[in-house]
Design a protein around this motif. Structure first.
Motif, PDB file in Angstrom:
ATOM      1  N   VAL A 270       0.830  -1.210   0.000  1.00  0.00           N
ATOM      2  CA  VAL A 270       0.000   0.000   0.000  1.00  0.00           C
ATOM      3  C   VAL A 270       0.861   1.255   0.000  1.00  0.00           C
ATOM      4  O   VAL A 270       0.584   2.203  -0.729  1.00  0.00           O
ATOM      5  CB  VAL A 270      -0.950  -0.004   1.220  1.00  0.00           C
ATOM      6  CG1 VAL A 270      -1.754   1.302   1.281  1.00  0.00           C
ATOM      7  CG2 VAL A 270      -1.884  -1.201   1.153  1.00  0.00           C
ATOM      8  N   ILE A 271       1.910   1.263   0.844  1.00  0.00           N
ATOM      9  CA  ILE A 271       2.713   2.469   1.000  1.00  0.00           C
ATOM     10  C   ILE A 271       4.203   2.145   0.903  1.00  0.00           C
ATOM     11  O   ILE A 271       4.621   0.995   1.077  1.00  0.00           O
ATOM     12  CB  ILE A 271       2.441   3.155   2.366  1.00  0.00           C
ATOM     13  CG1 ILE A 271       2.696   2.170   3.525  1.00  0.00           C
ATOM     14  CG2 ILE A 271       1.060   3.752   2.414  1.00  0.00           C
ATOM     15  CD1 ILE A 271       2.566   2.801   4.902  1.00  0.00           C
ATOM     16  N   LYS A 272       4.960   3.187   0.645  1.00  0.00           N
ATOM     17  CA  LYS A 272       6.417   3.100   0.643  1.00  0.00           C
ATOM     18  C   LYS A 272       6.948   4.191   1.562  1.00  0.00           C
ATOM     19  O   LYS A 272       6.613   5.366   1.403  1.00  0.00           O
ATOM     20  CB  LYS A 272       6.977   3.281  -0.772  1.00  0.00           C
ATOM     21  CG  LYS A 272       8.490   3.200  -0.847  1.00  0.00           C
ATOM     22  CD  LYS A 272       8.974   3.413  -2.280  1.00  0.00           C
ATOM     23  CE  LYS A 272      10.490   3.358  -2.370  1.00  0.00           C
ATOM     24  NZ  LYS A 272      10.957   3.612  -3.774  1.00  0.00           N
ATOM     25  N   VAL A 273       7.784   3.787   2.520  1.00  0.00           N
ATOM     26  CA  VAL A 273       8.372   4.731   3.460  1.00  0.00           C
ATOM     27  C   VAL A 273       9.632   5.319   2.841  1.00  0.00           C
ATOM     28  O   VAL A 273      10.430   4.614   2.224  1.00  0.00           O
ATOM     29  CB  VAL A 273       8.703   4.021   4.793  1.00  0.00           C
ATOM     30  CG1 VAL A 273       9.340   5.004   5.781  1.00  0.00           C
ATOM     31  CG2 VAL A 273       7.438   3.420   5.391  1.00  0.00           C
ATOM     32  N   ALA A 274       9.820   6.619   3.002  1.00  0.00           N
ATOM     33  CA  ALA A 274      10.971   7.304   2.399  1.00  0.00           C
ATOM     34  C   ALA A 274      12.285   6.810   2.991  1.00  0.00           C
ATOM     35  O   ALA A 274      12.345   6.340   4.137  1.00  0.00           O
ATOM     36  CB  ALA A 274      10.839   8.808   2.594  1.00  0.00           C
ATOM     37  N   ALA A 275      13.337   6.945   2.219  1.00  0.00           N
ATOM     38  CA  ALA A 275      14.657   6.418   2.577  1.00  0.00           C
ATOM     39  C   ALA A 275      15.166   6.847   3.953  1.00  0.00           C
ATOM     40  O   ALA A 275      15.781   6.040   4.660  1.00  0.00           O
ATOM     41  CB  ALA A 275      15.663   6.798   1.497  1.00  0.00           C
ATOM     42  N   PRO A 276      14.971   8.112   4.370  1.00  0.00           N
ATOM     43  CA  PRO A 276      15.508   8.504   5.686  1.00  0.00           C
ATOM     44  C   PRO A 276      14.900   7.746   6.856  1.00  0.00           C
ATOM     45  O   PRO A 276      15.420   7.832   7.974  1.00  0.00           O
ATOM     46  CB  PRO A 276      15.155   9.995   5.765  1.00  0.00           C
ATOM     47  CG  PRO A 276      14.999  10.438   4.354  1.00  0.00           C
ATOM     48  CD  PRO A 276      14.403   9.270   3.652  1.00  0.00           C
ATOM     49  N   TYR A 277      13.807   7.008   6.617  1.00  0.00           N
ATOM     50  CA  TYR A 277      13.107   6.333   7.701  1.00  0.00           C
ATOM     51  C   TYR A 277      13.142   4.816   7.574  1.00  0.00           C
ATOM     52  O   TYR A 277      12.372   4.119   8.236  1.00  0.00           O
ATOM     53  CB  TYR A 277      11.662   6.847   7.778  1.00  0.00           C
ATOM     54  CG  TYR A 277      11.604   8.346   7.904  1.00  0.00           C
ATOM     55  CD1 TYR A 277      11.919   8.970   9.110  1.00  0.00           C
ATOM     56  CD2 TYR A 277      11.303   9.146   6.802  1.00  0.00           C
ATOM     57  CE1 TYR A 277      11.909  10.349   9.223  1.00  0.00           C
ATOM     58  CE2 TYR A 277      11.292  10.536   6.908  1.00  0.00           C
ATOM     59  CZ  TYR A 277      11.600  11.123   8.117  1.00  0.00           C
ATOM     60  OH  TYR A 277      11.602  12.496   8.229  1.00  0.00           O
ATOM     61  N   SER A 348       4.864  12.201  12.405  1.00  0.00           N
ATOM     62  CA  SER A 348       4.460  13.281  11.514  1.00  0.00           C
ATOM     63  C   SER A 348       5.376  13.348  10.305  1.00  0.00           C
ATOM     64  O   SER A 348       4.910  13.491   9.157  1.00  0.00           O
ATOM     65  CB  SER A 348       4.485  14.614  12.271  1.00  0.00           C
ATOM     66  OG  SER A 348       4.207  15.695  11.420  1.00  0.00           O
ATOM     67  N   LYS A 349       6.684  13.231  10.534  1.00  0.00           N
ATOM     68  CA  LYS A 349       7.647  13.263   9.420  1.00  0.00           C
ATOM     69  C   LYS A 349       7.496  12.044   8.521  1.00  0.00           C
ATOM     70  O   LYS A 349       7.613  12.151   7.288  1.00  0.00           O
ATOM     71  CB  LYS A 349       9.072  13.337   9.965  1.00  0.00           C
ATOM     72  CG  LYS A 349       9.357  14.559  10.831  1.00  0.00           C
ATOM     73  CD  LYS A 349       9.080  15.858  10.087  1.00  0.00           C
ATOM     74  CE  LYS A 349       9.394  17.063  10.960  1.00  0.00           C
ATOM     75  NZ  LYS A 349       9.012  18.341  10.296  1.00  0.00           N
ATOM     76  N   VAL A 350       7.260  10.880   9.110  1.00  0.00           N
ATOM     77  CA  VAL A 350       7.055   9.664   8.314  1.00  0.00           C
ATOM     78  C   VAL A 350       5.825   9.806   7.420  1.00  0.00           C
ATOM     79  O   VAL A 350       5.859   9.483   6.224  1.00  0.00           O
ATOM     80  CB  VAL A 350       6.919   8.431   9.235  1.00  0.00           C
ATOM     81  CG1 VAL A 350       6.504   7.202   8.432  1.00  0.00           C
ATOM     82  CG2 VAL A 350       8.238   8.158   9.963  1.00  0.00           C
ATOM     83  N   ILE A 351       4.735  10.313   7.988  1.00  0.00           N
ATOM     84  CA  ILE A 351       3.496  10.494   7.215  1.00  0.00           C
ATOM     85  C   ILE A 351       3.725  11.457   6.060  1.00  0.00           C
ATOM     86  O   ILE A 351       3.265  11.232   4.934  1.00  0.00           O
ATOM     87  CB  ILE A 351       2.363  11.009   8.125  1.00  0.00           C
ATOM     88  CG1 ILE A 351       1.980   9.964   9.169  1.00  0.00           C
ATOM     89  CG2 ILE A 351       1.138  11.407   7.293  1.00  0.00           C
ATOM     90  CD1 ILE A 351       1.396   8.698   8.615  1.00  0.00           C
ATOM     91  N   ASP A 352       4.458  12.533   6.325  1.00  0.00           N
ATOM     92  CA  ASP A 352       4.738  13.519   5.275  1.00  0.00           C
ATOM     93  C   ASP A 352       5.504  12.911   4.105  1.00  0.00           C
ATOM     94  O   ASP A 352       5.435  13.421   2.982  1.00  0.00           O
ATOM     95  CB  ASP A 352       5.537  14.695   5.846  1.00  0.00           C
ATOM     96  CG  ASP A 352       4.711  15.574   6.770  1.00  0.00           C
ATOM     97  OD1 ASP A 352       3.480  15.492   6.731  1.00  0.00           O
ATOM     98  OD2 ASP A 352       5.328  16.334   7.562  1.00  0.00           O
ATOM     99  N   SER A 353       6.248  11.845   4.355  1.00  0.00           N
ATOM    100  CA  SER A 353       7.120  11.262   3.327  1.00  0.00           C
ATOM    101  C   SER A 353       6.522  10.058   2.611  1.00  0.00           C
ATOM    102  O   SER A 353       7.119   9.535   1.670  1.00  0.00           O
ATOM    103  CB  SER A 353       8.447  10.832   3.976  1.00  0.00           C
ATOM    104  OG  SER A 353       8.270   9.642   4.733  1.00  0.00           O
ATOM    105  N   LEU A 354       5.353   9.597   3.048  1.00  0.00           N
ATOM    106  CA  LEU A 354       4.799   8.349   2.504  1.00  0.00           C
ATOM    107  C   LEU A 354       4.400   8.480   1.039  1.00  0.00           C
ATOM    108  O   LEU A 354       3.847   9.493   0.609  1.00  0.00           O
ATOM    109  CB  LEU A 354       3.575   7.919   3.306  1.00  0.00           C
ATOM    110  CG  LEU A 354       3.793   7.358   4.711  1.00  0.00           C
ATOM    111  CD1 LEU A 354       2.462   6.973   5.331  1.00  0.00           C
ATOM    112  CD2 LEU A 354       4.740   6.171   4.691  1.00  0.00           C
ATOM    113  N   GLU A 355       4.655   7.414   0.281  1.00  0.00           N
ATOM    114  CA  GLU A 355       4.158   7.278  -1.084  1.00  0.00           C
ATOM    115  C   GLU A 355       3.098   6.184  -1.098  1.00  0.00           C
ATOM    116  O   GLU A 355       3.308   5.101  -0.536  1.00  0.00           O
ATOM    117  CB  GLU A 355       5.289   6.911  -2.041  1.00  0.00           C
ATOM    118  CG  GLU A 355       6.359   7.979  -2.193  1.00  0.00           C
ATOM    119  CD  GLU A 355       7.459   7.548  -3.145  1.00  0.00           C
ATOM    120  OE1 GLU A 355       7.207   6.603  -3.941  1.00  0.00           O
ATOM    121  OE2 GLU A 355       8.564   8.121  -3.094  1.00  0.00           O
TER     122      GLU A 355
END
Length: 500
Positions: A270-277, A348-355
């Motif tokens: 469903v989602i992809k977490v950005a690399a920094p996380y 909050s930062k993780v949510i902002d980065s989700l694809e």
């Protein structure tokens, strides 16, 4: 000057080593990190009030004010427990006596360690609450922004861990943000009950001196008094309420975080977490481990555990001034709030980065039997038959298709009609067009326009309402932060006036 410690026998200058290790040193270390500034603030406010009530002379007040403004707090923060004083309070008191040429010997008029300690704990907790609420509102805003981008992103929702019905990512996230808003309001209510002053209660019966409790509360940024003096030093529900709200907030958020981890798997996709996380594997080159979310999940469990410790330590204790609700308990409340605050910021930062993998979700929704509730509803509307008959007809159609290895795209009106004749004895009048429309995920979502439903128009309305509530919460928080900051500035101004 040697100050005799509480419980110290004559001739015993220092407490036992085990007592130091188990109680005194940990309490001292916690106090120098968390309680030092509130302690000094309480000294300042009490001084101003004593002078205004003509209980201290101008000269003594000026000497004490200079001592309070010049005391080296870093010296305490960097110091170690050495047993000369029972705790930080007596060490600070001794330092003030020396800096003020003994003028501060009357600073303790009309107060006790009891009412002073509770006030210090409340000041410490209110600051941590404000920080936690600030980060909670940041997460709330991130969730609303994320939901606003996905009002048309259809996916299959689950009940009992099985595919249920089509909805949208926005509909799901709006539910999460509504839950978070309730957690915020509970902490907001806990703040209101925490930010009350115990000062003036003294040991537990107030004082014979003509002091002004309201003035001290005002100087310290409290919103009011704990009126009953016995309650002021005995009540522990203020910290229990914070622990309860914090624990529930951790539990609620943990349920969402657990689903995020499922959504990260290749199976859900469903989602992809950005690399920094994410982190990689030491051996498996293909791995993208969403460990930031895993850490959030485990830390939320620690928040719930620390909060439960607070509640357990209060359980079955006497209603009075007792150590159970003080030095040993308070650090668990601090830890739970500190951890929850940083979790809110990180998530909050993780949510902002989700694809979001919209294509996969769309194909999955189109290939699922999750839309057949609408087919049953359509039969009720078009054929005017009872819902239970419509449910039975559609259920048999799906069972037959599954037995034959067919997907939802292979369902046909002829088979539906044959089952209807067998079930209700008459053929259907349903057109091919309406049959196909009833099975489309977009149609399923779009016609659910009832308040709280997933249709894009309704979700946009709901998100606007949530933005309005968020704005109100942000205004409340800003007012509280300003109130406390203004009181602190005015307190220092009042103190400075003594030495001009």
């Amino acid at each position: 000057m040697v100050i005799r410690r509480h419980g110290q026998e004559e001739g015993n200058q220092f407490p036992s080593k085990t007592y130091v290790e188990a109680v005194l040193e940990p309490a001292y270390n916690h106090a120098k990190q968390e309680l030092l500034l509130p302690m000094i603030a309480v000294h300042k406010a009490h001084l101003v009030m004593l002078y205004e009530q003509s209980l201290l002379s101008k000269k003594d007040s000026a000497n004490i004010a200079k001592a309070l403004l010049n005391i080296d707090l870093e010296q305490f923060r960097e110091g170690n427990y050495n047993g000369q004083f029972e705790d930080l309070f007596f060490e600070v008191e001794d330092k003030l006596l020396k800096l003020s040429d003994e003028s501060s010997s009357n600073l303790h008029l009309a107060r006790s360690r009891n009412d002073m300690g509770i006030a210090i704990y409340r000041i410490t907790l209110r600051q941590k609450l404000l920080l936690t609420l600030h980060s909670a509102l940041e997460l709330h805003a991130s969730l609303l922004d994320f939901a606003g981008k996905h009002t048309d992103t259809i996916f299959i929702a689950h009940t009992h861990t099985q595919q249920a019905q089509p909805t949208t990512i926005a509909h799901y996230i709006a539910a999460v943000s509504d839950s978070l808003a309730r957690d915020i309001r509970r902490l907001q209510a806990a703040y209101a009950n925490c930010n009350l002053s115990s000062l003036g209660a003294a040991a537990l019966t107030t004082s014979g001196y003509d002091i002004n409790r309201e003035r001290v509360a005002e100087l310290l940024g409290f919103d009011g008094l704990i009126e009953n003096s016995y309650d002021a030093v005995s009540g522990a529900d203020y910290v229990a309420e914070i622990a309860s709200g914090t624990q529930l907030a951790a539990i609620n958020l943990g349920r969402f975080v657990q689903e995020l981890l499922l959504w990260c798997t290749q199976e859900f996709a469903v989602i992809k977490v950005a690399a920094p996380y994410v982190q990689i594997s030491s051996i498996m080159p293909q791995k993208r481990n969403p460990v930031s979310i895993e850490h959030i999940r485990s830390l939320l469990s620690s928040v719930a555990g620390s909060s439960q410790t607070v509640l357990t330590m209060i359980h079955n204790t006497p209603f009075g001034d007792i150590v159970d609700t003080e030095d040993d308990l308070q650090p668990y409340a601090w830890k739970s709030l500190d951890t929850l605050e940083v979790i809110y910021r990180l998530l909050s930062k993780v949510i902002d980065s989700l694809e979001v993998n919209k294509d996969v979700l769309k194909k999955r929704a189109g290939a699922s039997f999750a839309t057949v509730t609408e087919l049953a509803d359509t039969l009720v509307r078009e054929e005017e038959i009872p819902f239970r008959h419509a449910h039975k007809i559609v259920s048999r159609l799906v069972s037959q298709a599954v037995e034959q290895g067919k997907g939802v795209g292979e369902l046909d009106l002829q088979s539906l009609n044959e089952i209807a004749i067998h079930t209700i004895g008459v053929p259907l009048k349903l057109s091919e067009e309406k049959f196909k429309l009833a099975l489309e995920p977009e149609h399923f979502v779009n016609i659910r326009k009832l308040r709280g439903g997933p249709s894009p128009s309704e979700i946009k309305r709901a998100l606007e309402a949530q933005h309005g509530r968020l704005h109100s919460l942000e205004e409340w928080l800003s007012e509280r932060e300003t109130h406390v900051a203004t009181a602190s500035a005015q307190l220092d101004d009042s103190l400075t006036n003594f030495i001009r």
